[in-house]
Design a protein around this motif. Structure first.
Motif, short mmCIF file in Angstrom:
data_model
loop_
_atom_site.label_atom_id
_atom_site.label_comp_id
_atom_site.label_asym_id
_atom_site.label_seq_id
_atom_site.Cartn_x
_atom_site.Cartn_y
_atom_site.Cartn_z
N GLY A 36 -68.10 71.62 23.38
CA GLY A 36 -67.63 72.33 24.55
C GLY A 36 -66.50 71.59 25.24
N MET A 37 -65.56 72.37 25.72
CA MET A 37 -64.42 71.82 26.45
C MET A 37 -64.64 72.06 27.93
N GLY A 38 -65.04 71.03 28.65
CA GLY A 38 -65.25 71.14 30.09
C GLY A 38 -63.93 71.19 30.82
N GLY A 39 -63.98 71.54 32.08
CA GLY A 39 -62.76 71.65 32.88
C GLY A 39 -62.14 70.32 33.20
N GLY A 40 -60.89 70.34 33.58
CA GLY A 40 -60.15 69.15 33.96
C GLY A 40 -59.82 69.18 35.44
N LEU A 111 -54.50 63.17 29.41
CA LEU A 111 -55.65 62.27 29.30
C LEU A 111 -56.61 62.37 30.48
N SER A 112 -57.87 62.20 30.15
CA SER A 112 -58.91 62.01 31.16
C SER A 112 -59.74 60.82 30.69
N SER A 113 -60.47 60.20 31.59
CA SER A 113 -61.24 59.01 31.21
C SER A 113 -62.30 59.36 30.16
#
Length: 194
Positions: A36-40, A111-113
């Motif tokens: 699943g691709m969660g929100g950013g 990028l996100s952590s």
């Protein structure tokens, strides 16, 4: 964006496409497993929109096509599908597919952590299987920093680190732009990596 393994049983590629059409969220498909691709964050979304708009305006009359985060990339010679934040393809074969690109020359991940290690490591290893890929852009959403992985004519991958004051050079689509163009008006917080 946040990537999490879904509890869905292993699917064939055909089953994945049918299943995903019925889902509210996007899912990447890697080796039969769905993630699943969660929100950013707001910054993540605004940066992705700016890059997609910039690329689309630049390639408008060139025969190339810009993809946003709704367009999958099929990993060459596999049944794996990912959702980069932006991509550009100039390959004729990609103009005949309805659901994905296979041969983008440019791929962008904001990028996100939670996904940075994957975007720099495993995901980049998959993307490198694409002979058409020239530029892989990793964009920070918390500070003015962009890393460009560029494949030169000798087929070697070079890493170019950009910071405030620099001009980004994307040879894949013959585009140069100041890094600040992407970050204008954003409140950047190095402690907030999604």
């Amino acid at each position: 964006m946040i990537l999490t393994k879904d509890n869905t049983p292993q699917l064939t590629p055909k089953e994945y496409f049918t299943w995903e059409e019925q889902q509210l969220e996007k899912h990447e498909y890697i080796n039969g497993e769905v993630y699943g691709m969660g929100g950013g964050s707001v910054n993540h979304g605004r940066i992705a929109i700016r890059l997609t708009a910039l690329f689309d305006a630049h390639v408008e009359n060139s025969g190339c096509i810009t993809g946003n985060s709704d367009i999958k990339v099929n990993i060459v010679e596999t049944n794996n599908y990912t959702y980069p934040d932006a991509s550009v393809t100039c390959n004729e074969q990609d103009k005949n597919t309805a659901n994905y690109f296979t041969y983008p020359c440019l791929i962008v991940e904001v990028l996100s952590s939670s996904t940075e290690a994957y975007d720099r490591g495993g995901k980049f290893r998959m993307y490198r299987q694409n002979p058409a890929l020239i530029d892989y852009l990793l964009v920070s959403s918390t500070s003015i920093e962009i890393d460009l992985y560029h494949k030169n004519k000798a087929e070697e991958w070079l890493i170019i680190n950009y910071k405030a004051g620099d001009t980004i050079e994307l040879k894949s689509i013959n585009l140069n732009f100041p890094i600040e163009q992407i970050y204008r008006g954003l409140t950047l917080d190095p402690g907030n990596g999604e």
